[in-house]
Design a protein around this motif. Structure first.
Motif, PDB file in Angstrom:
ATOM      1  N   GLU A 252       0.812  -1.209   0.000  1.00  0.00           N
ATOM      2  CA  GLU A 252       0.000   0.000   0.000  1.00  0.00           C
ATOM      3  C   GLU A 252       0.845   1.259   0.000  1.00  0.00           C
ATOM      4  O   GLU A 252       1.921   1.280   0.605  1.00  0.00           O
ATOM      5  CB  GLU A 252      -0.914  -0.006   1.230  1.00  0.00           C
ATOM      6  N   HIS A 287      -8.051  -4.718  -0.393  1.00  0.00           N
ATOM      7  CA  HIS A 287      -7.200  -4.658   0.798  1.00  0.00           C
ATOM      8  C   HIS A 287      -6.261  -3.445   0.725  1.00  0.00           C
ATOM      9  O   HIS A 287      -6.215  -2.620   1.639  1.00  0.00           O
ATOM     10  CB  HIS A 287      -6.403  -5.966   0.907  1.00  0.00           C
ATOM     11  N   GLU A 288      -5.528  -3.348  -0.373  1.00  0.00           N
ATOM     12  CA  GLU A 288      -4.542  -2.266  -0.475  1.00  0.00           C
ATOM     13  C   GLU A 288      -5.235  -0.911  -0.524  1.00  0.00           C
ATOM     14  O   GLU A 288      -4.724   0.080   0.010  1.00  0.00           O
ATOM     15  CB  GLU A 288      -3.633  -2.469  -1.697  1.00  0.00           C
ATOM     16  N   HIS A 291      -6.137   0.405   2.875  1.00  0.00           N
ATOM     17  CA  HIS A 291      -4.965   0.954   3.563  1.00  0.00           C
ATOM     18  C   HIS A 291      -4.779   2.452   3.284  1.00  0.00           C
ATOM     19  O   HIS A 291      -4.051   3.126   4.018  1.00  0.00           O
ATOM     20  CB  HIS A 291      -3.698   0.231   3.108  1.00  0.00           C
ATOM     21  N   GLU A 321      -3.497  -4.376   9.883  1.00  0.00           N
ATOM     22  CA  GLU A 321      -3.603  -5.424   8.857  1.00  0.00           C
ATOM     23  C   GLU A 321      -4.847  -6.285   9.054  1.00  0.00           C
ATOM     24  O   GLU A 321      -5.486  -6.699   8.085  1.00  0.00           O
ATOM     25  CB  GLU A 321      -2.341  -6.299   8.852  1.00  0.00           C
ATOM     26  N   TYR A 391      -2.904 -10.926  10.442  1.00  0.00           N
ATOM     27  CA  TYR A 391      -3.854 -10.678   9.358  1.00  0.00           C
ATOM     28  C   TYR A 391      -5.137 -11.483   9.599  1.00  0.00           C
ATOM     29  O   TYR A 391      -6.219 -10.934   9.727  1.00  0.00           O
ATOM     30  CB  TYR A 391      -3.284 -11.134   8.013  1.00  0.00           C
TER      31      TYR A 391
HETATM   32 ZN   LIG Z   1      -2.121  -5.025   4.277  1.00  0.00          ZN
END
Ligand SMILES: [Zn+2]
Length: 598
Positions: A252, A287-288, A291, A321, A391
């Motif tokens: 990210e 996900h990224e 972030h 995370e 995670y």
């Molecule tokens: Zn991550």
């Protein structure tokens, strides 16, 4: 920008994987200028010592060589230069790491993170930076372009045009190293979300249906923007995907992400439905992108600012995370891109993954976060027995918190409110999250009685090793959790190296461990019959738990024989199902959680 640090980078010899870099300081330290290269890249918590790949470093001023002393593995000091004269460092960087964390260069493309190529100028890391990104020479690279979220130096002589080589700018060193750069011939696509342009760039051979992807990804981004509140905190966003035969990864950044994806995971023209691989890729993008708020702007205090020379310890990666891992797939269902049943399938896999790791009984997610540098990022054959993923278990903690907030407030409050509070308190003010900041946010949010109770519960699960009571927490949402064995074949409790008969991991307290088998042993035969790669299950499926088998294996070059008693397969495979006739209150909670289709 007279006080700007000026950088220059170009592919020097793609066939030798070498970038040429220069760094010019207009006003070097009169006592001698110190330079350093980061030891790690934010987002990937491991000391990588990028300076290993620097070569032919020299300094000059006014055409004369300046003496350079090396102070430690990644720090140099140039001798004093005459006042008023600039100092320039010249060096090369070897770039042959096809990951999202470093730099890569060959005749097909170039990619770099600033942390791998740009030396920091001590005492001047707040100064603005101007970067000339120059094209490689030669016919094969004549049509190369540049993709980066680094702003173009509009108004400066030589400013880059859109997707062009030329001059770019950054407000300071921190920004300079937070915009990876891709160069080559790539596929481009674009969409808009929250009023902001989002570009996608694909390098490597692929047949991606970029229209389908743009349609799906725009919904996911739009949903995330609305979660935190429009407008988004960046005015441009770039998804950089390097496509390979088999690979997975992402990192990210404040206005972009670098991704590594398998060709088979991208959507193709005429693709029907929602294949698992495509869900994986969308989940990675989601996900990224999440972030962008959670870790790039809502940051642990330990990262404000980053110290790029040493490990930066925080016990909070389960929130940065883990919560991000919870929201990555959740955003797919809440934005309507996947169905609630698809989502429950993904969630079931996450729960199963956590249950399969004996390490969860030895390490809390707070410890796992703190030790990321030496344990999570440096896994070995025994890691499944000793560590828990911040995670995966962090995502389950987020789930458990979300479910409790929703069910105990009849849907009035949820984890979404926690994220918005964190955004207001920390993201929008630029304040770092203290080590107990998540607990205090939960306490403040949920009200007089519930808040303190949930904050106490959260602290206990974050610092403890108990399994989460998900069966009970999912009930009010009309979702059943069934725990079963993945197959009926008895087991000896090992993991083999993919396609091979070499033992990768022996699980703790397993029959294999009790019999003395170890990681690295190469299995040869079961009861005197030759074992082939992938054939172990087939040889065990006709046996019963309690049966003994004779295992021949090589440890190094010594043949050894083991008597192993077969065990029942473990019930660690989770299936989540929606009750079709759930009460109205459950249906309402479920729709609040998973969206209208639920
Ligand atoms: Zn991550």
């Amino acid at each position: 920008m007279s006080n700007a640090i000026r950088y220059f980078i170009r592919p020097l010899r793609p066939e030798a994987h070498l970038f040429e870099v220069r760094c010019t300081v207009t006003e070097p330290d009169p006592a001698g200028q110190v330079f350093s290269l980061p030891a790690w890249i934010p987002g990937s918590y491991m000391i990588r010592e990028f300076s290993r790949h620097l070569l032919d470093l020299r300094a000059e001023s006014n055409g004369k060589t300046v003496k350079l002393d090396k102070l430690d593995k990644h720090t140099w000091k140039a001798a004093k230069v005459r006042q008023g004269q600039a100092l320039t460092l010249h060096y090369q960087v070897y770039a042959w790491d096809l990951s999202v964390r470093a730099a890569h260069l060959d005749q097909t493309h170039g990619f770099f993170n600033g942390t791998s190529v740009f030396l920091a100028v001590a005492g001047q890391t707040d100064a603005p930076c101007l970067v000339e990104i120059a094209g490689p020479e030669g016919e094969t690279c004549r049509h190369w372009k540049v993709a980066t979220a680094l702003p173009r130096a509009i108004g400066e002589k030589g400013a880059a045009k859109a997707y062009g080589f030329g001059l770019y700018r950054a407000e300071n060193y921190d920004e300079l190293i937070d915009h990876p750069v891709e160069m080559g011939q790539f596929t481009q696509a674009a969409f808009e979300a929250g009023g902001v342009r989002h570009d996608m760039v694909f390098t490597g051979r692929h047949d991606c249906d970029t229209q389908r992807l743009a349609a799906d990804l725009s919904k996911i981004c739009q949903w995330q923007i609305e979660l935190f509140g429009a407008p988004p905190p960046m005015d441009y966003y770039l998804f950089l995907t390097q496509v390979v035969g088999d690979g997975y990864g992402g990192l990210e950044h404040r206005a972009s992400t670098a991704l590594l994806a398998s060709r088979k995971d991208l959507p193709w023209p005429g693709m029907k439905g929602m294949p698992d691989g495509y869900k994986t890729y969308l989940g990675l993008c989601s996900h990224e992108y999440f972030h962008t708020w959670n870790v790039k702007r809502i940051k642990p205090a330990a990262f404000t600012p980053y110290d790029l020379a040493v490990e930066n310890h925080t016990r909070l990666l389960w929130a940065f995370e883990g919560f991000t891992s919870y929201y990555d797939d959740l955003a797919l269902v809440r934005s309507g891109v996947i169905t609630p049943d698809d989502y429950l399938g993904l969630l079931g896999k996450t729960i199963s993954n956590v249950l399969r790791g004996p390490g969860r009984k030895h390490q809390s997610v707070a410890e796992s976060s703190f030790d990321a540098w030496t344990k999570y990022y440096r896994q070995d054959e025994n890691s499944p027995n000793t560590i828990v993923s911040y995670y995966a278990k962090g995502a389950l903690i987020a789930l458990a918190l979300d479910l409790q907030l929703r069910s105990e407030t009849a849907g009035r409050c949820s984890l979404d409110d926690v994220m918005r509070l964190l955004w207001q308190r920390y993201g929008q003010t630029g304040t770092g999250v203290e080590e107990d900041g998540i607990f205090t946010a939960v306490e403040a949010l949920a009200g007089a009685d519930l808040g303190p109770r949930l904050a106490r519960w959260l602290r206990k699960v974050v610092e403890g090793t108990d399994d989460l009571p998900l069966t009970r927490l999912l009930k009010p949402f009309g979702v059943d959790l069934a725990l079963d064995a993945a197959s009926t074949t008895p087991t000896i409790g090992i993991k083999l190296t993919s396609g091979d008969t070499r033992i990768a991991t022996v699980y703790e307290h397993s029959p294999a461990q009790q019999a003395g088998l170890s990681a690295g042993d190469v299995l040869i035969a079961i009861d005197g019959l030759k074992l082939n790669g992938g054939g172990l299950d087939a040889m065990l499926e006709r046996r019963q738990p309690g049966d003994h088998i004779q295992v021949h294996a090589f440890r190094r070059d010594e043949l050894m024989c083991f008597d192993v008693e077969l065990a029942s397969p473990t019930a660690d495979s989770v299936k989540l199902t929606r009750q079709s006739k759930a009460p109205a209150s459950a249906m309402q909670l479920r729709k609040g959680w998973l969206g209208k289709q639920a």
